[in-house]
Design a protein around this motif. Structure first.
Motif, PDB file in Angstrom:
ATOM      1  N   GLU A  54       0.868  -1.154   0.014  1.00 32.72           N
ATOM      2  CA  GLU A  54       0.055   0.034  -0.120  1.00 32.72           C
ATOM      3  C   GLU A  54       0.966   1.122   0.075  1.00 32.72           C
ATOM      4  OE1 GLU A  54      -3.496   1.583   2.993  1.00 32.72           O
ATOM      5  OE2 GLU A  54      -2.098  -0.384   3.458  1.00 32.72           O
ATOM      6  N   PHE A  55       0.395   2.331  -0.455  1.00 36.27           N
ATOM      7  CA  PHE A  55       1.166   3.526  -0.539  1.00 36.27           C
ATOM      8  C   PHE A  55       0.779   4.240   0.847  1.00 36.27           C
ATOM      9  CE2 PHE A  55       1.356   3.063  -5.037  1.00 36.27           C
ATOM     10  CZ  PHE A  55       2.891   2.492  -5.233  1.00 36.27           C
ATOM     11  N   ALA A  88       7.089   1.308  -8.728  1.00 38.88           N
ATOM     12  CA  ALA A  88       6.360   0.935  -7.663  1.00 38.88           C
ATOM     13  C   ALA A  88       5.290   0.064  -7.805  1.00 38.88           C
ATOM     14  CB  ALA A  88       6.461   2.190  -6.456  1.00 38.88           C
ATOM     15  N   TYR A  89       4.975  -0.722  -7.455  1.00 37.07           N
ATOM     16  CA  TYR A  89       3.763  -1.518  -7.477  1.00 37.07           C
ATOM     17  C   TYR A  89       3.033  -1.770  -6.185  1.00 37.07           C
ATOM     18  CZ  TYR A  89       0.781  -5.046 -10.012  1.00 37.07           C
ATOM     19  OH  TYR A  89      -0.248  -5.443 -10.574  1.00 37.07           O
ATOM     20  N   SER A  90       1.978  -1.575  -6.337  1.00 38.59           N
ATOM     21  CA  SER A  90       1.024  -1.923  -5.143  1.00 38.59           C
ATOM     22  C   SER A  90      -0.449  -2.311  -5.678  1.00 38.59           C
ATOM     23  CB  SER A  90       0.693  -0.546  -4.218  1.00 38.59           C
ATOM     24  OG  SER A  90      -0.394  -0.715  -3.697  1.00 38.59           O
ATOM     25  N   GLY A  91      -1.004  -3.333  -4.761  1.00 43.70           N
ATOM     26  CA  GLY A  91      -2.271  -3.718  -5.328  1.00 43.70           C
ATOM     27  C   GLY A  91      -3.406  -2.894  -4.656  1.00 43.70           C
ATOM     28  N   SER A  92      -4.457  -3.592  -4.308  1.00 45.14           N
ATOM     29  CA  SER A  92      -5.651  -2.935  -3.961  1.00 45.14           C
ATOM     30  C   SER A  92      -5.502  -2.624  -2.438  1.00 45.14           C
ATOM     31  CB  SER A  92      -6.875  -3.497  -4.425  1.00 45.14           C
ATOM     32  OG  SER A  92      -7.153  -3.656  -5.956  1.00 45.14           O
ATOM     33  N   GLY A  93      -4.726  -3.068  -1.960  1.00 42.56           N
ATOM     34  CA  GLY A  93      -4.474  -2.536  -0.312  1.00 42.56           C
ATOM     35  C   GLY A  93      -5.031  -3.499   0.634  1.00 42.56           C
ATOM     36  N   ARG A 126       3.099 -13.019  -5.042  1.00 35.47           N
ATOM     37  CA  ARG A 126       2.063 -12.642  -6.061  1.00 35.47           C
ATOM     38  C   ARG A 126       2.557 -11.566  -7.095  1.00 35.47           C
ATOM     39  NH1 ARG A 126      -2.620 -11.402  -8.148  1.00 35.47           N
ATOM     40  NH2 ARG A 126      -3.017  -9.240  -7.275  1.00 35.47           N
ATOM     41  N   TYR A 127       2.979 -10.364  -6.274  1.00 30.89           N
ATOM     42  CA  TYR A 127       3.477  -9.450  -7.138  1.00 30.89           C
ATOM     43  C   TYR A 127       4.785  -9.711  -7.900  1.00 30.89           C
ATOM     44  CZ  TYR A 127       0.249  -6.175  -4.559  1.00 30.89           C
ATOM     45  OH  TYR A 127      -0.610  -5.661  -3.952  1.00 30.89           O
TER      46      TYR A 127
END
Lengths: 333, 333
Positions: free
Chosen positions: A73-74, A98-103, A114-115
């Motif tokens: 998460e950011f 920078a990669y972030s999922g749906s938190g 997963r990422y």
DNA sequence: CTGTTAGCGCTTTCAC
DNA sequence: GTGAAAGCGCTAACAG
């Protein structure tokens, strides 16, 4: 100008009257291309504004010159780290992704795996994992962990002195005369959280002050998760006079709960945090906390990762110091 | 477990004893697969820990469910925006990919075009451009600009009320009794910078206070760029009593220059900034500034972009309000 | 319902 | 010095 709006290597080749392979060679500065050809191709490239697709390129070749930073998460901690990586990458030729999922971190342990599976081996040359939840990831590409699951693990790691910081925080509270001190721990799966609790306990023991089990709670590092335990702590028959929170966000949340309960800070309750994210200075009152050099940790993570990518030997673990930042959320008893 | 450490769709297919195409159908929940087959495939997927490669998938299909955020650099403004996007994306099914180059913004105008060419059309379904330098980008994919080059442009845009904010800042300084006010502008190519200067001039004019050309300088929004003009302003024979800086970083830099010149703030010089990034509260003294709802702007950018991707009609421009945040860097004359 | 085929944009042998 | 061809992992027709 071109059918689908994107200009591809094929468009360049056709326009320059050469083959796709030749254009690729020119772009990648391979030798074995006539100067004249090279020049012509480059001209067309400029004319058409061609940029090679990261995606297509990475599918075929091993180097992309981009470093991945994988975060759940950011939030203030990870974005602070990002600032440090951004500064460190300057002039290295690497770019940052920078990669972030749906938190949905909570229900999503193992996000880093997963990422990594989604991006690794292809898009990025190496990855920085920020507070990863698991420790055993496939070493598909070089990886550096920042503040990981279980401390100096199999993975090269950057962290800060959580133990020393927690001792400093506890001693500070003790020095102010507090004896009944509540502890609101962080994510139990993180080594840093464990060390902070350990530091708290050892400083208390060293001072001969007993730790009451009812004053030990788990906050979880995210603001939402801290509300309930904070409330429990503050509505105890015999309320603590001070709370040491596992990180700043938890501390800030604790102050909000305290205020909602009619408690003034620091008059009725002292609160100390951990991290020194910028938000801690914005809190009301400004939060006294333990500072981690987060930006520097990000910068070091980049440097370590680049060394790893280049195969340069180096110590696989770097621990940076922590220090007390006094602001206005604690008072002497 | 598998040769190169990565498990691919082929590995899954082989293990499950079906074709690659079938696995693809199962993964993407296409209909036309027997329940039993689907189940078996899913089991193998879980067993092997397979995750589809974003890269390979995006090369072939148009949807990736990832939103790109293209920034020149991870600094306080863009990371603040990131926090807002992260919150807004929660529960939408989209993931976030923030991309930044090596930070050589200055010599690299048009970075957004380059990044877009590298990622667009493939990796990301849509992009948020943060303070882009150019305004005419190919509409390959839906794009939302935050605080762009020349205001409400061809691109759907999110910005904040720079004009009103600048007027408020200037009136505040005027109200405190300042007359000799220096202005340290931001990146001249940004609309926001132009509007801030315009707001400053109009508020001064409305108060009947002349604007001295020698007190108008260009700071450039980045700390390094502000040092020289700040020094010039502060070493003028007739020094300004207050400085209005185009953004917080410039303001903070100005305070540092002032301090190095032996000037106390706010006793000898009042400084007001713009943005209210968290760093402004950390400055010494804490900076009085104009607040932009940066996180909210990020969240709105995400919402607008998702609407664009889905083809939902909506107003292509959203302007959020600004407001004064009083801290300790200004004093009444 | 399932597998075969083609091809996304690119790099990389390997002939010519 | 240059180009044809294969193939990275995947999805989308289309046959069977």
């Amino acid at each position: 100008m071109f059918p689908n709006g994107r200009v591809t290597i094929g468009d360049v080749a056709r326009t320059a009257g050469v083959s796709v392979a030749t254009v690729s060679k020119v772009i990648n500065q391979r030798h074995g291309v006539a100067a004249a050809t090279s020049e012509r191709v480059l001209e067309v490239v400029g004319q058409l504004g061609y940029e090679s697709s990261l995606v297509a390129r990475s599918l075929r070749s091993l180097r992309t010159n981009v470093i991945g930073i994988l975060v759940a998460e950011f939030e203030p901690y990870s974005t602070e780290l990002l600032k440090g990586t951004s500064a460190a990458v300057e002039g290295t030729g690497y770019e940052l992704l920078a990669y972030s999922g749906s938190g949905l971190t909570g229900e999503n342990a193992g996000w880093e795996r997963r990422y990594l599976a989604r991006l690794g081996g292809t898009l990025i040359d190496g990855a920085i994992l920020v507070t990863p939840t698991v420790v055993d990831v496939d070493h598909d590409i070089p990886i550096v962990a920042v503040d990981p699951h279980l401390g100096p693990s199999a993975l090269p790691t950057i962290d800060s002195d959580s133990l020393g910081g927690a001792i400093a925080a506890t001693e500070y509270l003790l020095r102010l005369g507090h004896r009944r001190i509540g502890f609101l721990g962080g994510r139990p799966d993180l080594d840093s959280a464990r060390l902070r609790e350990q530091g708290f306990r050892s400083a208390m023991a060293a001072a001969g002050v007993p730790v009451h089990p009812e004053l030990m709670r788990v906050g979880g590092y995210r603001p939402g998760a801290a509300e309930l335990p904070a409330r429990e702590l503050l509505t105890l028959a015999e309320r603590p006079t001070a709370i040491f929170a596992g990180n700043d966000l938890t501390a800030i949340q604790t102050m909000e709960v305290a205020r909602s309960l009619g408690l003034r800070i620091p008059e009725d309750l002292s609160v100390i945090g951990f991290d020194n994210v910028p938000e801690s200075a914005l809190a009301n009152p400004p939060l006294t906390t333990i500072q981690q050099p987060i930006q520097q940790m990000g910068a070091e993570a980049v440097r370590m990762l680049i060394d790893l990518i280049n195969g340069t030997e180096r110590a696989p673990h770097l621990r940076l110091p922590t220090s007390l930042v006094e602001r206005s959320s604690c008072r002497a008893l």
